[in-house]
Design a protein around this motif. Sequence first.
Motif, mmCIF file in Angstrom:
data_model
loop_
_atom_site.group_PDB
_atom_site.id
_atom_site.type_symbol
_atom_site.label_atom_id
_atom_site.label_comp_id
_atom_site.label_asym_id
_atom_site.label_seq_id
_atom_site.Cartn_x
_atom_site.Cartn_y
_atom_site.Cartn_z
ATOM 1 N N GLN A 1 15.675 10.181 39.031
ATOM 2 C CA GLN A 1 14.770 9.070 39.296
ATOM 3 C C GLN A 1 15.534 7.778 39.151
ATOM 4 O O GLN A 1 16.010 7.436 38.056
ATOM 5 C CB GLN A 1 13.569 9.089 38.358
ATOM 6 N N TYR B 1 18.835 11.502 35.286
ATOM 7 C CA TYR B 1 18.841 12.870 35.797
ATOM 8 C C TYR B 1 18.103 13.779 34.815
ATOM 9 O O TYR B 1 18.394 13.759 33.613
ATOM 10 C CB TYR B 1 20.282 13.338 36.000
ATOM 11 N N ARG C 1 18.897 19.690 47.894
ATOM 12 C CA ARG C 1 18.415 18.626 48.760
ATOM 13 C C ARG C 1 19.462 18.470 49.859
ATOM 14 O O ARG C 1 20.673 18.400 49.579
ATOM 15 C CB ARG C 1 18.288 17.332 47.964
ATOM 16 N N HIS D 1 14.569 20.579 34.813
ATOM 17 C CA HIS D 1 13.208 21.084 34.912
ATOM 18 C C HIS D 1 13.260 22.601 34.917
ATOM 19 O O HIS D 1 14.147 23.194 35.534
ATOM 20 C CB HIS D 1 12.577 20.572 36.210
ATOM 21 N N ARG E 1 10.697 10.205 41.434
ATOM 22 C CA ARG E 1 11.602 11.277 41.060
ATOM 23 C C ARG E 1 11.834 12.181 42.272
ATOM 24 O O ARG E 1 10.896 12.508 42.991
ATOM 25 C CB ARG E 1 11.011 12.074 39.895
ATOM 26 N N GLU E 2 13.084 12.564 42.492
ATOM 27 C CA GLU E 2 13.394 13.382 43.649
ATOM 28 C C GLU E 2 14.165 14.638 43.263
ATOM 29 O O GLU E 2 14.956 14.632 42.312
ATOM 30 C CB GLU E 2 14.186 12.589 44.698
ATOM 31 N N PHE E 3 13.954 15.664 44.040
ATOM 32 C CA PHE E 3 14.590 16.953 43.837
ATOM 33 C C PHE E 3 16.072 16.878 44.220
ATOM 34 O O PHE E 3 16.435 16.243 45.222
ATOM 35 C CB PHE E 3 13.871 17.996 44.689
ATOM 36 N N TYR F 1 16.507 17.088 38.892
ATOM 37 C CA TYR F 1 15.845 15.995 39.590
ATOM 38 C C TYR F 1 16.466 14.687 39.118
ATOM 39 O O TYR F 1 17.148 14.653 38.090
ATOM 40 C CB TYR F 1 14.343 15.977 39.283
#
Length: 114
Positions: free
Chosen positions: A39, A93, A60, A96, A45-47, A37
Motif C-alpha cells: 500500500q 508491504y 501481479r 497475508h 492496497r494492491e496484490f 500486498y
Amino acid sequence: QVQLVESGGGLVQPGGSLRLSCAASGSTSSITVVGWYRQAPGKQREFIALITRGGTIDYRDSLKGRFTISNDVAKNTVYLQMNNLQPEDTAVYYCHALAPDKYWGQGTQVIVSS
C-alpha cells in the motif's frame, strides 16, 4: 490463530534489491495460501504475489520478472525477492495468510529513493 511478522524492509536506491520475509507462527498447519500486498501513500492496497500450500504461484502481471515469491516450509517463512526497485515501489508491504480465516502482518516499510 496465525501470527505473521514481516521483516526486511528499508531504504534502497533505485535499481537496488531487497528480500522481505514473512514468518508465520501459531496454527501454521491451517495456512493454505500466503500472499504479499503493498500500500503506497494515498493508494489502495494492491496484490503482489501469492503461493499456495501446493506450490502454486501467481503474480501481479506488472510485477512479473522483478518480484519473486518463495517459501521455506521448515521455517514457516515466505519470502519476496524484489529486484530493480523503483521509486514507485515505495510502500508498506504486508503479508497475508488464509488459514482459513484471513490474517495480516503489521507491514514493513520499503522506501526507494536516491
